[in-house]
Write an enzyme that holds these catalytic residues in place. Structure first.
Site, mmCIF file in Angstrom:
data_model
loop_
_atom_site.group_PDB
_atom_site.id
_atom_site.type_symbol
_atom_site.label_atom_id
_atom_site.label_comp_id
_atom_site.label_asym_id
_atom_site.label_seq_id
_atom_site.Cartn_x
_atom_site.Cartn_y
_atom_site.Cartn_z
ATOM 1 N N ARG A 103 2.807 53.479 -7.012
ATOM 2 C CA ARG A 103 3.242 53.219 -5.641
ATOM 3 C C ARG A 103 3.790 54.517 -5.042
ATOM 4 N NH1 ARG A 103 9.034 49.902 -6.207
ATOM 5 N NH2 ARG A 103 10.092 51.506 -7.398
ATOM 6 N N ASN A 141 10.136 51.865 2.455
ATOM 7 C CA ASN A 141 11.054 51.517 1.368
ATOM 8 C C ASN A 141 11.453 52.782 0.624
ATOM 9 O OD1 ASN A 141 12.274 49.192 -0.165
ATOM 10 N ND2 ASN A 141 11.267 50.255 -1.865
ATOM 11 N N GLU A 142 12.745 53.018 0.530
ATOM 12 C CA GLU A 142 13.265 54.135 -0.265
ATOM 13 C C GLU A 142 12.437 55.407 -0.060
ATOM 14 O OE1 GLU A 142 13.581 52.840 -4.357
ATOM 15 O OE2 GLU A 142 15.518 51.924 -3.952
ATOM 16 N N GLU A 298 19.649 46.389 -2.195
ATOM 17 C CA GLU A 298 19.071 46.101 -3.513
ATOM 18 C C GLU A 298 20.081 46.381 -4.596
ATOM 19 O OE1 GLU A 298 15.603 48.185 -4.762
ATOM 20 O OE2 GLU A 298 14.549 47.879 -2.880
ATOM 21 N N TRP A 306 13.502 50.162 -15.968
ATOM 22 C CA TRP A 306 13.024 51.554 -15.907
ATOM 23 C C TRP A 306 13.872 52.580 -16.649
ATOM 24 C CZ3 TRP A 306 17.122 53.483 -13.267
ATOM 25 C CH2 TRP A 306 17.740 52.669 -12.308
ATOM 26 N N GLU A 346 7.129 45.669 -13.182
ATOM 27 C CA GLU A 346 8.520 45.207 -13.107
ATOM 28 C C GLU A 346 8.711 43.800 -13.652
ATOM 29 O OE1 GLU A 346 10.233 48.011 -9.580
ATOM 30 O OE2 GLU A 346 9.210 46.182 -8.947
ATOM 31 N N LYS A 347 7.805 43.374 -14.548
ATOM 32 C CA LYS A 347 7.906 41.983 -14.997
ATOM 33 C C LYS A 347 9.141 41.731 -15.858
ATOM 34 C CE LYS A 347 4.408 42.446 -18.670
ATOM 35 N NZ LYS A 347 4.144 43.897 -18.469
ATOM 36 N N PHE A 348 9.711 42.821 -16.414
ATOM 37 C CA PHE A 348 10.954 42.638 -17.174
ATOM 38 C C PHE A 348 12.206 42.850 -16.316
ATOM 39 C CE2 PHE A 348 8.039 43.359 -20.725
ATOM 40 C CZ PHE A 348 8.443 42.336 -21.576
ATOM 41 N N HIS A 349 12.023 43.213 -15.042
ATOM 42 C CA HIS A 349 13.181 43.445 -14.171
ATOM 43 C C HIS A 349 13.776 42.095 -13.797
ATOM 44 C CE1 HIS A 349 15.615 44.864 -10.829
ATOM 45 N NE2 HIS A 349 15.231 46.113 -11.064
HETATM 46 C C1 GAL Z 1 13.855 50.168 -6.227
HETATM 47 C C2 GAL Z 1 12.710 49.664 -5.360
HETATM 48 C C3 GAL Z 1 12.357 48.226 -5.634
HETATM 49 C C4 GAL Z 1 12.313 47.976 -7.112
HETATM 50 C C5 GAL Z 1 13.620 48.370 -7.743
HETATM 51 C C6 GAL Z 1 13.682 48.124 -9.216
HETATM 52 O O1 GAL Z 1 13.780 51.542 -6.345
HETATM 53 O O2 GAL Z 1 13.021 49.803 -3.996
HETATM 54 O O3 GAL Z 1 11.123 47.927 -5.041
HETATM 55 O O4 GAL Z 1 11.266 48.719 -7.659
HETATM 56 O O5 GAL Z 1 13.834 49.738 -7.531
HETATM 57 O O6 GAL Z 1 14.916 48.477 -9.766
#
Ligand code: GAL
Length: 673
Positions: A103, A141-142, A298, A306, A346-349
């Site tokens: 991304r 986003n960010e 967020e 991560w 991000e399935k483990f997030h």
């Molecule tokens: C941020 C992002 C989100 C998600 C999140 C995970 O950097 O804006 O989309 O990826 O991290 O921690």
């Protein structure tokens, strides 16, 4: 007070959506950020747009009384876009592209990217500008996340235009960068490139301008989208999510362009001091746009995906960290994300609604936090409770971390060292640029302002003349805004104010390194004893009182901490980087001179206290319960408070004066409860 999360319904079949809305209502969700990574779903190919699904999702949310923070979806271009327009891919310093498949792989300066993004945003804005569910716009986003610096050809062309606008002529660029050095003289703008891979050190003026350019490119993208949204007739506030102190984007310059600031925050649950990062983010957001509430856009309900190891949050930590933000002016607590993904990186997030369902600690904590936020009264944005300012400057950050210096400095961690020292003393602090109006403050901590502009220096001198108490630390006032020494070398702007002349920066060997050389610089004086590191400057006190000296080693007997009275105030100079206890001792001097008091007296070390108008928030980040003797009224409706016991991660929200005394501010985002 808004409560919610990123909502990614495009990852789920339609049948799940009504259940999502029902669960959101159960949890007290009031707003979701919708469509952030939905470009491919909204626009499956260049000339095909599909809004049917988005209409239905927004309709369902609206029926359920849940407001929408509508994203412009431009952060992750779909594969069709980069296949058709490969010139929009960002590139690394070797010119090698960042391909799609992850991304945020676009070059922000690329005309192709901007034109596709503009077309998408126009369609979204025209369709939903008047939709009653939409209360906020979420641009991109960010910005800059994952892409610190782009070296693509698009960036090369845009850099030349940027330089032309900034300098007018190539001769002016040559003068600013000092290109007579190493035969770098440019004959035309067309000879200038991004600082791509090269055999040895780049020109520092070029590196600094490339950082400015990079921040400006992202800001141009933001402005473009914002203006399209407005042109479509939207009247809702517009935001883009920040990431605390984030090096690629000079948020101090950006803040004025956003209606509402929003921030993303992910402290490591394994770090027992991680809560200070949340405090730092919150104080920065409050300070970047004074008098305006902001949103915690967020955070994670539990583990992220991560880090090398992704610890879960401890029970209660989620709410404790959320209340840190509310205490510092946040009018919304949101998460990444609503429902945990089944597929993808991000399935483990963690999420508000975990894979394991609602019989989980995460869900219970999500419900309970929603309940507490719902009971909060209207709160003012900020009534200027802080009397201490910590100065933080992006341009200085970029310049001080250029290579070929006496030593490598990690500016953010040095600033955080001072912030943490102030925070440990329970003192409320604003985080400001060096040119900010300082009239309201009694003490200013100015760490390592290597790049110090003339207006910033004049501001500091004026602050002290007006009776303020200032702390300046090593490796300050070294270069001008082009990263060049001024005539007369360094120390030209603050020498008279500080009464100190620096002869050499006295780099020390890295702490803990195996090589030769001094690593530590012990400092001692009446009531002062600590160990410095990184720098032990060769300082001469020509017109200042010496409070402490280096003891032993290369600078033995030379001044380490000095003070000079000037006008009604005083200017302290510290010629090294202190350890934690040293920072406390230096701040004790400064705060005593300035009459600075803690937010609340007698607090245990791991309890933090923050004022937001009449609201006093007390949070226990320690592992032991503590009793605090506080009186007032429970802001969550629990009646009179006469002392509180805070369990680990427990908090108390106490109104310590009548709410009627302070006007609540208008909500940052309409539709807040
Ligand atoms: C941020 C992002 C989100 C998600 C999140 C995970 O950097 O804006 O989309 O990826 O991290 O921690």
């Amino acid at each position: 007070m808004h409560y919610g999360a990123d909502y990614n319904p495009e990852q789920w079949p339609d049948e799940v959506w009504p259940e999502d809305v029902a669960r959101m209502r159960e949890a007290g969700v009031t707003m979701v950020s919708l469509g952030i990574f939905a470009w491919a779903r909204i626009q499956p190919s260049e000339h095909e747009f599909d809004f049917d699904w988005l209409d239905r999702v927004i309709g369902l949310l609206h029926e359920g009384g849940i407001a929408v923070d509508l994203a412009t979806a431009t952060a992750s271009p779909p594969p069709w876009a980069t296949v058709a327009y490969p010139e929009m891919l960002a590139a690394d310093e070797h010119g090698s592209p960042y391909w799609h498949g992850s991304r945020q792989h676009y070059a922000p300066s690329s005309p192709a990217y901007r034109s596709l993004a503009a077309a998408l945003v126009r369609r979204i804005a025209e369709r939903y500008a008047g939709h009653p569910a939409v209360v906020l716009w979420h641009v991109n986003n960010e910005y800059g996340c994952h892409l610190d610096v782009d070296y693509s050809d698009a960036a090369r062309d845009a850099f030349r235009t940027w330089l032309t606008n900034r300098y007018g002529s190539v001769d002016a660029v040559n003068a600013a960068w000092g290109t007579m050095f190493w035969s770098q003289r440019y004959g035309s703008f067309a000879e200038i490139f991004p600082p791509r891979h090269a055999p040895y050190s780049h020109n520092p003026g070029q590196l600094l301008d490339y950082r400015r350019f990079t921040s400006d490119m992202f800001l141009e993208c933001y402005r473009m989208e914002r203006d399209i949204i407005r042109a479509a007739g939207a009247v809702q506030p517009i935001t883009t999510n920040f990431m605390g102190a984030f090096k690629p984007a000079d948020y101090a310059r950006w803040a004025a362009e956003l209606d509402v600031l929003s921030d993303d925050l992910y402290p490591d649950p394994n770090d027992p001091e991680g809560f200070r990062e949340g405090a730092f983010h919150g104080d920065l957001m409050r300070s970047l746009k004074p008098g305006t509430p902001w949103l915690l856009m967020e955070q994670a309900t539990n583990a992220v995906n991560w880090r090398p190891t992704n610890a879960p949050k401890a029970p209660g930590q989620l709410a404790a960290q959320s209340m840190q933000a509310v205490a510092r002016g946040a009018d919304g607590i949101l998460f990444f994300q609503w429902r945990q993904s089944r597929a993808g990186a991000e399935k483990f997030h963690s999420a508000m609604l975990p894979h394991a369902g609602t019989e989980t600690r995460t869900w219970r904590e999500v419900m309970s936090l929603g309940g507490d936020l719902g009971r909060l009264p209207d709160l003012p944005a900020d009534d200027g409770a802080a009397r201490v300012a910590l100065l933080f400057d992006w341009e200085n950050w970029w310049a001080i971390e250029n290579p070929d210096h006496p030593t490598s400095l990690d500016y953010l961690s040095l600033v955080r060292g001072w912030y943490d020292a102030v925070h440990r003393l329970h003192v409320q602090v604003d985080i400001l640029p060096p040119t900010a109006d300082l009239a309201h403050y009694t003490a200013v901590v100015a760490p390592h302002l290597y790049l110090l502009t003339e207006p910033a220096a004049a501001n500091l001198v004026d602050f002290v003349e007006q009776g303020g108490h200032l702390l300046v630390t090593a490796f300050s006032d070294v270069v001008d805004e082009y990263d060049r020494f001024r005539a007369g070398g360094f120390g030209t702007q603050l020498r008279d104010l500080l009464g100190v002349v620096i002869e050499d920066f006295g780099a020390l060997a890295d702490t803990g390194s195996a090589g030769p050389g001094e690593q530590r610089a012990p400092v001692a004086g009446p009531g002062v004893a600590f160990v410095g590191s990184i720098l032990a400057e060769e300082a001469h006190a020509v017109d200042a009182r010496v409070l402490a000296r280096f003891e032993g080693g290369r600078q033995d007997g030379r001044p380490a901490l000095t003070v000079r009275s000037h006008g009604a105030g005083s200017a302290y100079y510290l010629a090294t980087v202190p350890d934690d206890d040293g920072a406390r001792q230096v701040l004790d001097h400064l705060f005593t001179a300035a009459g600075v008091e803690p937010v609340y007296p007698g607090l245990p070390p791991l309890v933090e206290a923050i004022r937001r108008g009449p609201l006093l928030t007390l949070i226990n980040h320690g592992r032991e319960p503590v009793h605090i003797d506080v009186q007032g009224e429970d802001a969550l409706g629990g009646g009179e408070v006469r002392g509180v016991v805070l369990r680990p991660f427990g908090y108390a929200l106490v109104l310590i004066s009548s709410l009627e005394a302070t006007e609540p501010c208008p909500p940052a985002v309409p539709g807040s409860r």
